[in-house]
Design a protein around this motif. Structure first.
Motif, PDB file in Angstrom:
ATOM      1  N   PHE A   5     -15.010  11.870  36.326  1.00  0.00           N
ATOM      2  CA  PHE A   5     -15.686  13.384  35.493  1.00  0.00           C
ATOM      3  C   PHE A   5     -15.126  14.581  36.309  1.00  0.00           C
ATOM      4  O   PHE A   5     -14.362  14.848  35.557  1.00  0.00           O
ATOM      5  CB  PHE A   5     -16.701  13.585  35.801  1.00  0.00           C
ATOM      6  N   LEU A   6     -15.151  13.934  37.619  1.00  0.00           N
ATOM      7  CA  LEU A   6     -15.300  15.195  39.001  1.00  0.00           C
ATOM      8  C   LEU A   6     -13.498  15.981  38.481  1.00  0.00           C
ATOM      9  O   LEU A   6     -13.119  16.530  38.858  1.00  0.00           O
ATOM     10  CB  LEU A   6     -14.762  14.303  40.013  1.00  0.00           C
ATOM     11  N   ASP A   7     -12.133  14.793  38.169  1.00  0.00           N
ATOM     12  CA  ASP A   7     -10.924  14.952  38.660  1.00  0.00           C
ATOM     13  C   ASP A   7     -10.236  15.419  37.473  1.00  0.00           C
ATOM     14  O   ASP A   7      -9.193  15.421  37.304  1.00  0.00           O
ATOM     15  CB  ASP A   7     -10.139  13.159  38.619  1.00  0.00           C
ATOM     16  N   GLU A 250     -23.126  18.027  33.624  1.00  0.00           N
ATOM     17  CA  GLU A 250     -24.045  17.844  34.821  1.00  0.00           C
ATOM     18  C   GLU A 250     -24.858  16.244  34.816  1.00  0.00           C
ATOM     19  O   GLU A 250     -25.318  15.830  35.615  1.00  0.00           O
ATOM     20  CB  GLU A 250     -25.596  18.936  35.002  1.00  0.00           C
ATOM     21  N   PHE A 251     -25.222  15.486  33.436  1.00  0.00           N
ATOM     22  CA  PHE A 251     -25.350  14.359  33.000  1.00  0.00           C
ATOM     23  C   PHE A 251     -24.558  12.877  33.081  1.00  0.00           C
ATOM     24  O   PHE A 251     -25.615  12.499  32.316  1.00  0.00           O
ATOM     25  CB  PHE A 251     -26.726  14.318  31.716  1.00  0.00           C
ATOM     26  N   LEU A 252     -23.311  14.053  32.887  1.00  0.00           N
ATOM     27  CA  LEU A 252     -22.938  12.183  32.771  1.00  0.00           C
ATOM     28  C   LEU A 252     -22.661  11.627  33.206  1.00  0.00           C
ATOM     29  O   LEU A 252     -22.412  10.281  33.082  1.00  0.00           O
ATOM     30  CB  LEU A 252     -21.005  13.153  33.012  1.00  0.00           C
ATOM     31  N   PRO A 253     -22.772  11.419  34.435  1.00  0.00           N
ATOM     32  CA  PRO A 253     -22.577  10.539  35.869  1.00  0.00           C
ATOM     33  C   PRO A 253     -24.401   9.506  35.605  1.00  0.00           C
ATOM     34  O   PRO A 253     -24.528   8.682  36.001  1.00  0.00           O
ATOM     35  CB  PRO A 253     -23.337  10.779  36.836  1.00  0.00           C
ATOM     36  N   ARG A 328     -19.342   7.626  26.193  1.00  0.00           N
ATOM     37  CA  ARG A 328     -20.213   8.051  27.074  1.00  0.00           C
ATOM     38  C   ARG A 328     -20.607   8.670  26.495  1.00  0.00           C
ATOM     39  O   ARG A 328     -22.617   9.111  26.245  1.00  0.00           O
ATOM     40  CB  ARG A 328     -19.037   8.705  28.288  1.00  0.00           C
ATOM     41  N   VAL A 329     -20.002  10.001  25.264  1.00  0.00           N
ATOM     42  CA  VAL A 329     -20.548  10.920  24.121  1.00  0.00           C
ATOM     43  C   VAL A 329     -21.191  10.400  22.225  1.00  0.00           C
ATOM     44  O   VAL A 329     -19.717   9.956  22.567  1.00  0.00           O
ATOM     45  CB  VAL A 329     -19.997  12.131  24.442  1.00  0.00           C
ATOM     46  N   ASN A 330     -21.942  10.036  22.546  1.00  0.00           N
ATOM     47  CA  ASN A 330     -21.854   9.141  20.506  1.00  0.00           C
ATOM     48  C   ASN A 330     -22.249  10.682  19.956  1.00  0.00           C
ATOM     49  O   ASN A 330     -22.251  11.610  20.146  1.00  0.00           O
ATOM     50  CB  ASN A 330     -23.209   8.627  20.322  1.00  0.00           C
ATOM     51  N   TYR A 331     -21.100  10.568  18.738  1.00  0.00           N
ATOM     52  CA  TYR A 331     -21.237  12.502  18.029  1.00  0.00           C
ATOM     53  C   TYR A 331     -21.522  11.730  16.170  1.00  0.00           C
ATOM     54  O   TYR A 331     -21.492  10.534  15.546  1.00  0.00           O
ATOM     55  CB  TYR A 331     -20.419  12.605  18.300  1.00  0.00           C
TER      56      TYR A 331
END
Length: 399
Positions: A5-7, A250-253, A328-331
């Motif tokens: 996510f950082l990169d 901010e919550f991704l990790p 990582r995210v549900n839609y």
């Protein structure tokens, strides 16, 4: 935070296979100049201090989180907590990136800021930011949205921006983007296109995400301070996806925190009248970047629809596409009727009138709360207030 996510994005503006700069060579040079200027200026203490001061004393940040106790009790199950971006100056999250874009335009010596708007929140926020820094502003808006969002139209005019009605195509957000971009191409050296979401060619998905990420930074710290733990789920509506990326980043990790983006199902996913790009779209390109799109067999964008003018866009931010693919995210999606029910329910249980866009996220939280335990918490990004929608909803429901 994980390097994954950082990169992102990479040096070419890609989040996995999505994003990039699918634009003519002469425009690529201009976008690269914007990227270079942004990467330089955002590192300086002067820029950071000025933006932080404006967030605090102009926008009114930090926006609070609020436990919607009566709504939670009504639904049963999980606690529903609202991140109150509706309390920001200009009424939504849009001011977060508009201030950053206006300051960048001033730093680069641009003479005019151009943009599109759907619900008018981006338009009002950008017009406010341009008035603040003293730079000309021109907003393109679909004719249908102008009729629906009259209060925001008046505000933009009062703030001194030039409002250009868009009468072609569906006369909504996608056509407003096309119109504004055509004007931008007339003089990309002296103009800057302040894109209103995490969409468009690189570096705009990165820039808008970065400016909006203050929402998630605040919310994460507030949850820990006020509740002693992170939320179990974070929910935000998704059109282009700026408010969602703002609170998700901010919550991704935090793998234990479920992240849910809520798209407009409109009149139903089994009809053509929706804008659920993640649910029904395929891989393609629009407005200079690769993403999931709602498109026909020739790759042309389909007409889309939502009761919420800020969500009726046939593409979606490239980072959202990547986050969908990796799981990582549900839609999920919410219909117009569910949206209107949430709009009225939140208004009458908590005295908070939400934007129709944000009401999609509230509706999903209301639905899923019943399946969760009272010890669990859903954090909803209440991305905007419903002043702009009050007349339209009143007419729609016969109030």
């Amino acid at each position: 935070m994980e390097r994954t996510f950082l990169d992102m994005p990479d040096s070419q503006g890609y989040f996995g296979e999505y994003g990039g700069q699918l634009i003519p060579p002469q425009l690529k040079a201009v976008m690269d100049d914007i990227n270079t200027a942004y990467d330089q200026v955002r590192q300086t203490a002067a820029f950071q201090d000025e933006l932080a001061e404006l967030y605090a004393h102009y926008v009114g940040r930090p926006s609070p989180i609020f436990y919607a106790k009566r709504l939670s009790q009504r639904q049963g199950g999980a606690r529903i907590v609202l991140k109150r971006e509706d309390l920001n100056h200009t009424g939504a999250h849009k001011i977060n990136h508009c201030l950053g874009e206006a300051l960048l335009a001033k730093h680069m010596g641009k003479t005019k800021v151009l943009a599109e708007t759907g619900a008018g929140q981006h338009g009002v926020a950008l017009a406010s930011a341009c008035a603040l820094v003293g730079i000309d502003c021109e907003i393109h808006m679909g004719e249908i949205d102008i009729a629906k969002e009259h209060p925001n139209v008046v505000k933009m005019k009062i703030l001194g921006c030039k409002l250009v009605p868009v009468t072609r195509g569906t006369r909504t957000l996608k056509d407003a983007v096309d119109s504004a971009f055509e004007e931008y191409l007339k003089d990309p050296v002296n103009f800057i296109y302040a894109i209103g979401s995490v969409v468009g060619p690189h570096p705009f998905p990165k820039m808008v995400r970065d400016f909006q990420s203050i929402v998630g930074r605040e919310a994460r710290a507030q949850c820990l301070t006020q509740h002693g733990r992170l939320p179990d789920m974070v929910v935000a509506c998704v059109g282009g996806g700026s408010n969602a990326m703002g609170i998700f980043t901010e919550f991704l990790p935090d793998e234990a925190v479920q992240l849910v983006g809520v798209e407009p199902a409109g009149k139903g996913l089994d009809t053509p009248d929706h804008a659920a790009t993640m649910a029904r779209g395929t891989k393609g390109a629009i407005h200079g970047f690769a993403c999931y799109t709602l498109q026909d067999a020739q790759g042309e964008p389909l007409p889309v629809y939502s009761i919420a003018s800020g969500l009726d866009y046939p593409g979606v931010g490239p980072q959202h596409c990547y986050l969908k693919d990796i799981g990582r995210v549900n839609y999920e999606s919410i219909t117009d009727d569910e949206c209107l029910d949430a709009f009225m329910t939140l208004s009458r249980t908590e005295g908070i009138i939400p934007a129709l866009e944000s009401a999609h996220a509230v509706a999903y939280a209301m639905k899923v709360a019943k399946t969760m335990s009272p010890e669990q918490t859903i954090l909803v990004n209440l991305s905007g207030r419903g002043d702009k929608d009050a007349d339209f909803v009143s007419q729609k429901l016969g109030l």
